[in-house]
Write a protein that holds these residues in place. Sequence first.
Motif, PDB file in Angstrom:
ATOM      1  N   ARG A  56       1.290   3.200  -3.410  1.00  0.00           N
ATOM      2  CA  ARG A  56       0.364   4.317  -3.185  1.00  0.00           C
ATOM      3  C   ARG A  56      -1.064   3.953  -3.579  1.00  0.00           C
ATOM      4  O   ARG A  56      -1.725   4.653  -4.348  1.00  0.00           O
ATOM      5  CB  ARG A  56       0.829   5.559  -3.945  1.00  0.00           C
ATOM      6  CG  ARG A  56       2.149   6.091  -3.443  1.00  0.00           C
ATOM      7  CD  ARG A  56       2.555   7.356  -4.193  1.00  0.00           C
ATOM      8  NE  ARG A  56       3.781   7.896  -3.686  1.00  0.00           N
ATOM      9  CZ  ARG A  56       4.983   7.626  -4.195  1.00  0.00           C
ATOM     10  NH1 ARG A  56       5.107   6.830  -5.221  1.00  0.00           N
ATOM     11  NH2 ARG A  56       6.064   8.164  -3.670  1.00  0.00           N
ATOM     12  N   SER A  74       0.826  -1.202   0.000  1.00  0.00           N
ATOM     13  CA  SER A  74       0.000   0.000   0.000  1.00  0.00           C
ATOM     14  C   SER A  74       0.863   1.256   0.000  1.00  0.00           C
ATOM     15  O   SER A  74       0.641   2.186  -0.782  1.00  0.00           O
ATOM     16  CB  SER A  74      -0.927  -0.007   1.213  1.00  0.00           C
ATOM     17  OG  SER A  74      -1.641   1.203   1.300  1.00  0.00           O
ATOM     18  N   LYS A  75       1.854   1.270   0.858  1.00  0.00           N
ATOM     19  CA  LYS A  75       2.748   2.424   0.961  1.00  0.00           C
ATOM     20  C   LYS A  75       3.580   2.589  -0.310  1.00  0.00           C
ATOM     21  O   LYS A  75       3.676   3.679  -0.866  1.00  0.00           O
ATOM     22  CB  LYS A  75       3.660   2.263   2.169  1.00  0.00           C
ATOM     23  CG  LYS A  75       4.614   3.413   2.371  1.00  0.00           C
ATOM     24  CD  LYS A  75       5.479   3.205   3.599  1.00  0.00           C
ATOM     25  CE  LYS A  75       6.461   4.344   3.757  1.00  0.00           C
ATOM     26  NZ  LYS A  75       7.381   4.106   4.862  1.00  0.00           N
ATOM     27  N   GLN A  76       4.158   1.504  -0.772  1.00  0.00           N
ATOM     28  CA  GLN A  76       5.067   1.563  -1.913  1.00  0.00           C
ATOM     29  C   GLN A  76       4.348   1.890  -3.216  1.00  0.00           C
ATOM     30  O   GLN A  76       4.845   2.657  -4.034  1.00  0.00           O
ATOM     31  CB  GLN A  76       5.795   0.237  -2.046  1.00  0.00           C
ATOM     32  CG  GLN A  76       6.864   0.262  -3.105  1.00  0.00           C
ATOM     33  CD  GLN A  76       7.705  -0.995  -3.061  1.00  0.00           C
ATOM     34  OE1 GLN A  76       7.609  -1.785  -2.133  1.00  0.00           O
ATOM     35  NE2 GLN A  76       8.520  -1.180  -4.044  1.00  0.00           N
TER      36      GLN A  76
END
Length: 74
Positions: free
Chosen positions: A14, A10-12
Amino acid sequence: MFETVKALLSKQLRIPADEITLDSKIKDDLGADSIAILQLLMTIEEDYGIVIPDEKLATFDTVADVVAYLDSQK
């Protein structure tokens, strides 16, 4: 382990974490390219002190594939 992989993706990438399931195809569904997958696995290697062989990268099609491999390394 799924929650960890989901948060990293999710973070990587986006994208919202709630869009990531065990059945999500990393490239097709989540839009990750080979560089993004490599970065994800490098992060996991650093965080968990494991080494993921390069030849294993090609076998990771879904999020479940990554989770299953990591669970097998515990």
